[in-house]
Design a protein around this motif. Structure first.
Motif, PDB file in Angstrom:
ATOM      1  N   TYR A  71       0.845  -1.250  -0.058  1.00 16.29           N
ATOM      2  CA  TYR A  71       0.036  -0.212   0.128  1.00 16.29           C
ATOM      3  C   TYR A  71       0.777   1.323   0.118  1.00 16.29           C
ATOM      4  CZ  TYR A  71      -4.937   1.441   0.349  1.00 16.29           C
ATOM      5  OH  TYR A  71      -6.156   1.709  -0.104  1.00 16.29           O
ATOM      6  N   ASP A  78      -6.171   4.791  -3.291  1.00 17.68           N
ATOM      7  CA  ASP A  78      -7.602   5.281  -3.191  1.00 17.68           C
ATOM      8  C   ASP A  78      -7.911   5.564  -4.333  1.00 17.68           C
ATOM      9  OD1 ASP A  78      -7.828   4.920  -0.518  1.00 17.68           O
ATOM     10  OD2 ASP A  78      -7.568   7.150  -0.059  1.00 17.68           O
ATOM     11  N   PRO A 153      -4.326  -1.060   5.153  1.00 15.84           N
ATOM     12  CA  PRO A 153      -5.410  -1.304   6.176  1.00 15.84           C
ATOM     13  C   PRO A 153      -5.456  -2.314   6.882  1.00 15.84           C
ATOM     14  CG  PRO A 153      -5.819  -0.379   3.825  1.00 15.84           C
ATOM     15  CD  PRO A 153      -4.469  -0.807   3.954  1.00 15.84           C
ATOM     16  N   ASN A 154      -6.017  -2.314   8.049  1.00 18.21           N
ATOM     17  CA  ASN A 154      -6.164  -3.210   9.102  1.00 18.21           C
ATOM     18  C   ASN A 154      -7.073  -4.447   8.424  1.00 18.21           C
ATOM     19  OD1 ASN A 154      -4.570  -2.521  10.976  1.00 18.21           O
ATOM     20  ND2 ASN A 154      -5.904  -1.154  12.058  1.00 18.21           N
TER      21      ASN A 154
END
Ligand SMILES: C[S@@+](CC[C@H](N)C(=O)[O-])C[C@H]1O[C@@H](n2cnc3c(N)ncnc32)[C@H](O)[C@@H]1O
Length: 268
Positions: A71, A78, A153-154
């Motif tokens: 990421y 995004d 992201p988690n």
């Protein structure tokens, strides 16, 4: 032996043509590596590289610079998910995606996880390639440090990784299976065709203008009509119409066959 002769001999030894990499930067990196490894000259260093042992492997990894992470540059991902992917999925339910300097795999696996929000894993086919075989071997192993998954992201971390015994984040097969890894030198090997998206981030910055020009032309041929070229955060093609590419955002381009042919001199 000077740098030019070293480049020539190293090309014969490794198949890597350093003439296409920015000279000042590469020469500085190589000279500092020679000193750090305790050698006095290009010729001593080359003689040691010829043994093709661990020094050779370490040197290849050093000059190819495989810094990466999951990421990387979240804002770009995004845009990828919210703007680019919907366009591509409208045209193809099994898009062909090529991550062309994938290093240790964080980038293509990031793409696979994002795609898995919209497609079943059997529909996700990502080709990932790099010139560095040691990096590809690590990518296939798919065990990562905390640092490398830090920006992820988690939801992805908890869904697609398990904790390995050696305290690493190990990627589950569900995502591993979506990516096929291959050795490919952007400067000389054949490129895959009919790509919906080519992801080429943080590698062209090391190349000369001549090399970039050749690569952009070849990317154009590899993309489907309206296919997307996705570059690094700060990378920009100065005259994209020269390659029949149209800018969507600074780092995204689409192949546009409708762009009029322009004589080369107008585009200089
Ligand atoms: C800084 S990493 C970028 C990794 C990933 N794309 C990212 O942005 O996080 C650059 C990668 O380009 C690869 N590379 C360098 N020269 C190459 C070439 N001629 N062909 C293919 N890959 C190359 C390196 O081995 C390295 O893994």
């Amino acid at each position: 032996m000077d740098y030019n002769l070293f480049k020539y001999e190293f090309h014969k030894l490794s198949g890597i043509d350093l003439n296409y990499y920015k000279e000042k930067q590469m020469k500085r990196r190589i000279e500092s590596q020679i000193k750090r490894s305790g050698f006095e000259s290009y010729s001593d260093f080359l003689a040691a590289l010829r043994k093709k042992d661990s020094l050779y492997e370490a040197f290849l990894s050093y000059i190819t610079i495989n810094v990466t992470e999951f990421y990387r540059n979240p804002g770009q991902w995004d845009t990828f998910e919210k703007e680019i992917l919907p366009m591509v999925l409208q045209r193809s339910s099994t898009p062909k995606i090529w991550s062309c300097a994938c290093s240790t795999g964080e980038e293509p696996y990031t793409i696979a996880m994002i795609l898995a929000k919209y497609l079943t894993p059997d529909k996700i086919k990502i080709l990932a390639s790099d010139i560095d075989d040691a990096a590809i071997a690590k990518a296939k192993e798919a065990k990562y440090s905390f640092k490398s998954v830090e920006s992820l992201p988690n939801e992805f971390k908890s869904k697609y990784f398990r904790h390995s015994e050696d305290d690493k984040f190990e990627l589950k097969c569900l995502i591993k299976r979506c990516v096929e890894f291959r050795h490919l030198d952007l400067l000389k090997d054949d490129y895959p065709m009919d790509c919906d998206i080519i992801v080429c981030r943080n590698v062209l910055i090391y190349f000369t203008e001549t090399a970039k020009d050749m690569i952009y032309k070849r990317f154009n041929k590899s993309l489907k009509p309206n296919g997307i070229l996705y570059l690094g955060n700060t990378e920009q093609i100065i005259k994209p119409d020269k390659y029949k590419l149209k800018s969507l955002k600074t780092f995204y381009y689409t192949k546009d066959e409708e762009l009029p042919e322009k004589p080369e001199e107008e585009l200089q």
